[in-house]
Design a protein around this motif. Structure first.
Motif, PDB file in Angstrom:
ATOM      1  N   ARG A 221       8.694  10.014  24.679  1.00 61.51           N
ATOM      2  CA  ARG A 221       8.420  10.162  23.242  1.00 61.51           C
ATOM      3  C   ARG A 221       9.111  11.416  22.735  1.00 61.51           C
ATOM      4  NH1 ARG A 221       5.186  12.790  19.737  1.00 61.51           N
ATOM      5  NH2 ARG A 221       4.223  11.609  18.034  1.00 61.51           N
ATOM      6  N   PRO A 222       9.921  11.322  21.674  1.00 65.43           N
ATOM      7  CA  PRO A 222      10.589  12.523  21.135  1.00 65.43           C
ATOM      8  C   PRO A 222       9.572  13.482  20.513  1.00 65.43           C
ATOM      9  CG  PRO A 222      10.934  10.635  19.698  1.00 65.43           C
ATOM     10  CD  PRO A 222      10.272  10.101  20.922  1.00 65.43           C
ATOM     11  N   SER A 223       9.831  14.792  20.642  1.00 65.61           N
ATOM     12  CA  SER A 223       8.917  15.812  20.132  1.00 65.61           C
ATOM     13  C   SER A 223       9.523  16.464  18.890  1.00 65.61           C
ATOM     14  CB  SER A 223       8.667  16.867  21.205  1.00 65.61           C
ATOM     15  OG  SER A 223       7.818  17.878  20.711  1.00 65.61           O
ATOM     16  N   LEU A 224       8.744  16.517  17.781  1.00 66.54           N
ATOM     17  CA  LEU A 224       9.186  17.155  16.543  1.00 66.54           C
ATOM     18  C   LEU A 224       9.056  18.666  16.643  1.00 66.54           C
ATOM     19  CD1 LEU A 224       7.540  14.671  14.003  1.00 66.54           C
ATOM     20  CD2 LEU A 224       9.908  14.686  14.876  1.00 66.54           C
ATOM     21  N   PRO A 225       9.844  19.452  15.852  1.00 67.43           N
ATOM     22  CA  PRO A 225       9.855  20.929  15.998  1.00 67.43           C
ATOM     23  C   PRO A 225       8.487  21.570  15.809  1.00 67.43           C
ATOM     24  CG  PRO A 225      11.727  20.180  14.690  1.00 67.43           C
ATOM     25  CD  PRO A 225      10.859  18.973  14.880  1.00 67.43           C
ATOM     26  N   ASN A 226       7.726  21.204  14.784  1.00 67.39           N
ATOM     27  CA  ASN A 226       6.446  21.837  14.497  1.00 67.39           C
ATOM     28  C   ASN A 226       5.264  21.005  14.994  1.00 67.39           C
ATOM     29  OD1 ASN A 226       7.622  24.058  13.180  1.00 67.39           O
ATOM     30  ND2 ASN A 226       7.830  22.882  11.274  1.00 67.39           N
ATOM     31  N   GLU A 227       5.509  20.093  15.878  1.00 67.93           N
ATOM     32  CA  GLU A 227       4.449  19.225  16.403  1.00 67.93           C
ATOM     33  C   GLU A 227       4.071  19.667  17.822  1.00 67.93           C
ATOM     34  OE1 GLU A 227       5.525  15.293  17.628  1.00 67.93           O
ATOM     35  OE2 GLU A 227       3.724  14.465  16.679  1.00 67.93           O
ATOM     36  N   LEU A 228       2.781  19.695  18.068  1.00 68.49           N
ATOM     37  CA  LEU A 228       2.282  20.018  19.410  1.00 68.49           C
ATOM     38  C   LEU A 228       2.168  18.708  20.196  1.00 68.49           C
ATOM     39  CD1 LEU A 228       1.198  21.951  21.507  1.00 68.49           C
ATOM     40  CD2 LEU A 228      -1.075  21.764  20.472  1.00 68.49           C
TER      41      LEU A 228
END
Length: 797
Positions: A221-228
């Motif tokens: 799953r790709p991780s967004l910059p401001n997402e934990l």
């Protein structure tokens, strides 16, 4: 306005602005750091859960290979006798599966699927006795059969009662190796499925902590910059991902704002007045000193931190770091001590013993010297636990450990020897590894002192308990060159000490090694033996008080072409321990019944045939069906068949065993308790036994067949008669024993005074001699033909 005030009003806004800007910068950096740290922590926990998952995958693979490398699966698959395979080999396969499981409560299953995907065998470690292989595993089997893979593992977690890691592999039913792709359709599919309990536990813990669920997918799953969020690969095509909701508090940002603002204001006020003096005296110098001390501890130059004479935050920081370091050191020592110490006795445990003993063995084998291992087992300890309770048993072990440590320490100190390795291995087993010169008397003295602790019973808090010790001694490098072999040989010597009467020591010898080799050879011969070629039956007559033969006991004899004559006392326990007793018992039952007509022709139609079977057979309901089949096959009456069971079976008489025995009795078979009085007898057991006949063991006859104990013998016989059980006296080898047993009221008699065990041709000759002597009027002579007579005796009574 004074200079001080002016300086204050000029410097304070500048300092405050600088601190506020610094605090803002810290807040921005710290918030990102908190997010990064929380993301790193989340990734670390997912890495941990992935490690647990891969460990379970490896465990399922190792479990399967361990089963395939053993003989249990091979014997089960290659056995053509379905009843024998399902009963004996199936039980043995279950025992192999349970022995390989580290946690008896952990769910694990083993399945063998035939080429047509019908279940050939299935066992799971659960409370459901009717458990069957799940549809998901069948679907997996169909997918693998239709594919090109010869082995695969799969995580079944959707629509399952419990998530399972399933490791599957095709094996050739003949070679038990990996089949060729062309032969895949005729190969067996074996599956090991286990529940990854630790993985699931940590999965639930993470989901509860972050109030979300872990998703499983075939791509990361790709991780967004401001997402934990974070994801981890569990397998080449399986990923676990966790995305934390925005509402989750990742670091208490509001509290950080407040702390930074108040800190900036406070530091501004202090810095204005003390900036020059205090920075150097109370900040720079103390921090530098503390840094030097921490660096010295980390590099190993120093072991501790010394408090510096500083006030304020730096002083407290130094004290806290010192306290934290001291607490960490104490905790480390406590954890290390706990991991090496037996919690009950306070001495070393098995793990610590293995570590220390391995070093001693390596030293004596590489540098010379001798290491002697004393393997100590407490005799009758289970009796103390059962009768007095586990609290008394635990206290006994603690006191014993202290006393052994004391006497061993005194000998070591007096002889100026290296320290011993003393440990509790398990339960009531202790080990002492001593380094001493060969033949200097140290081991002999040590064994004598330890055995001396039990000379008058073992005393604990003023009360004596009937326990003794058996000690086995093995010496390195003469008896073994590695620790595992040394422990095994000392353990064998300990069992030799028990066999010789307990409360003694025994040295490992070549004779013990030969005995172990013979046991192994007997095990190998039992696996290959053809009963029709090497087994035969002999019969020992049983007579009544008038000398009439009322029955014969069938006794098994084995003549091996490689090992020679092997007595039942030697091979029967081995057959029971290796699961070979079913084949032997069934052969004896069939052969004895086929020869029963011959016995009837010799001694009359009411002659009873006594057949010994292993008590372990009573756990299987199939034994009753087999008796009935043989009865019909040979046209016999069940009332003339007496099934002899050892007296020890009643010690473990459970519901299933009781039902099996009652089923045999309902079919008309007689039940006889053999070797009664061999060591487990009690009045309560006599009352509770379900049997038609009690056979008094020859040792009991030897002890009670005298004038002094005749009343006790009469009472025992009367009690059996009150229970409507006939009494047979075994081991009749003198006229005196015979007369006393008759006087006590015994119903039947058996022993060498009457006849030794005879093959059918010899038994026929013995019967003719009996008939001839009775016809000639010498009933006394006929009564004891084949045995010894007392000179000048004219009457047996």
């Amino acid at each position: 306005m004074t200079l001080g005030k002016r300086a204050f009003f000029l410097i304070f806004p500048v300092v405050l602005t600088g601190y506020l800007l610094a605090a803002l910068s810290v807040y921005i950096a710290q918030s990102h750091s908190m997010l990064s740290l929380e993301r790193a922590r989340l990734s670390q926990q997912l890495d941990h859960i992935a490690a647990l998952f891969r460990n379970d995958v490896n465990q399922s693979r190792s479990f399967l290979y361990s089963l395939l490398e053993g003989n249990a699966v091979r014997l089960f698959v290659s056995e053509t006798d379905e009843d024998y395979r399902n009963n004996a080999l199936g039980l043995r396969l279950q025992q192999s599966i349970r022995s390989l499981s580290d946690d008896p409560k952990k769910f694990i299953s083993f399945a063998i699927l035939n080429p047509d995907l019908t279940p050939g065998y299935y066992f799971e470690n659960s409370d459901d006795p009717f458990a069957e292989i799940g549809e998901a595993q069948f679907a997996l089997g169909r997918r693998l059969t239709g594919g090109s893979q010869l082995r695969d593992w799969t995580y079944l977690h959707e629509g399952q009662t419990r998530p399972l890691i399933v490791y599957s592999e095709f094996i050739d039913p003949v070679t038990f190796g990996r089949p060729l792709p062309s032969a895949k359709k005729s190969a067996l599919l074996v599956q090991v499925a286990l529940e990854p309990t630790q993985f699931l536990s940590m999965q639930r813990q993470l989901q509860d902590e972050y109030q979300t669920v872990i998703d499983f997918d075939t791509v990361p799953r790709p991780s967004l910059p401001n997402e934990l969020s974070a994801s981890v690969r569990l397998a080449p095509s399986l990923f676990a991902a966790l995305a934390v909701p925005p509402s989750h508090d990742a670091g208490n940002v509001e509290r950080l704002k407040l702390l930074l603002g108040l800190g900036a204001l406070a530091m501004s006020l202090v810095s204005v007045g003390l900036m020059i003096v205090l920075i150097r005296r109370f900040i720079t110098n103390p921090i530098a000193a503390l840094d030097r001390q921490v660096t010295a501890v980390m590099t190993g130059k120093n072991e501790g931190i010394t408090e510096i004479d500083a006030a304020g935050e730096i002083g407290r920081l130094t004290g806290n770091i010192k306290q934290l370091h001291d607490q960490s050191q104490r905790a480390l020592h406590l954890v290390q001590h706990a991991s090496w110490t037996d919690t009950l006795t306070g001495i070393s445990n098995r793990g610590h013993f293995n570590t220390l003993a391995a070093k001693v063995v390596h030293k004596v084998t590489t540098q010379g010297g001798h290491g002697s291992l004393l393997f100590i087992d407490i005799d009758n300890f289970k009796f103390v636990n059962d009768k007095y309770g586990h609290e008394v048993g635990d206290e006994l072990l603690k006191v014993l450990a202290l006393r052994i440590e004391r006497v061993v320490g005194e000998i070591i100190a007096r002889r100026s020897l290296p320290p011993v390795v003393f440990a509790r291995l398990s339960g009531d087993e202790f080990a002492v590894l001593v380094q001493s010169a060969s033949g200097d008397g140290t081991i002999r003295e040590m064994c004598a002192c330890i055995l001396g602790l039990f000379s008058d019973g073992f005393e604990v808090h003023g009360k004596h308990y009937p326990v003794t010790a058996s000690i086995g001694v093995a010496i390195c490098p003469m008896d073994a060159t590695n620790l595992a072999e040394l422990i095994s040989n000392a353990d064998a010597a300990m069992y030799q000490a028990k066999t010789n009467g307990k409360n003694r020591s025994s040295r490992f010898s070549r004779a013990l090694q030969d005995k172990r080799d013979r046991i192994r050879h007997i095990q190998e011969e039992l696996r290959l033996v053809d009963p029709d070629e090497q087994f035969h039956l002999v019969y020992m007559p049983i007579i009544d008080a008038r000398g009439k033969v009322t029955g014969c006991e069938a006794l098994l004899r084995w003549v091996s072409p490689t090992l020679g004559n092997i007595t039942p006392d030697e091979f029967v326990p081995i057959a029971e321990s290796t699961g070979q007793f079913t084949k032997i018992d069934w052969w004896v039952i069939n052969r004895a019944m086929s020869e029963h007509q011959h016995l009837k022709a010799l001694f009359g139609p009411e002659t009873v045939l006594a057949i010994n079977i292993s008590s372990a057979e009573l756990h299987s309901k199939s034994i009753g069906d087999y008796f009935s089949d043989c009865l019909d096959r040979h046209g016999l009456d069940a009332r003339t068949i007496e099934i002899e069971l050892t007296e020890t079976y009643a010690v473990k008489l459970g519901d299933q065993l009781h039902r099996n025995i009652e089923n045999l009795r309902e079919k008309g078979f007689r039940i006889s308790i053999d070797d009664f009085g061999a060591g487990y007898t009690s009045v309560q057991q006599i009352i509770e036994y379900t049997a038609d006949t009690i056979k008094l063991d020859r040792a009991l006859v030897q002890n009670l067949a005298n004038q002094e104990t005749l009343p006790a013998l009469k009472a025992m016989v009367s009690l059996c008669h009150a229970r409507k059980m006939a009494v047979v006296g075994e081991g009749i080898d003198t006229h005196e024993k015979l007369a006393l047993l008759i006087a006590a009221g015994c119903d039947h008699f058996q022993g060498y005074l009457i006849s030794k065990p005879l093959a059918l041709p010899d038994l026929s000759i013995w019967a003719l001699k009996q008939a001839a002597e009775i016809a000639g009027g010498d009933e006394d002579r006929a009564f004891v033909s084949g045995g010894r007579r007392r000179a000048g005796s004219s009457s047996l009574l």
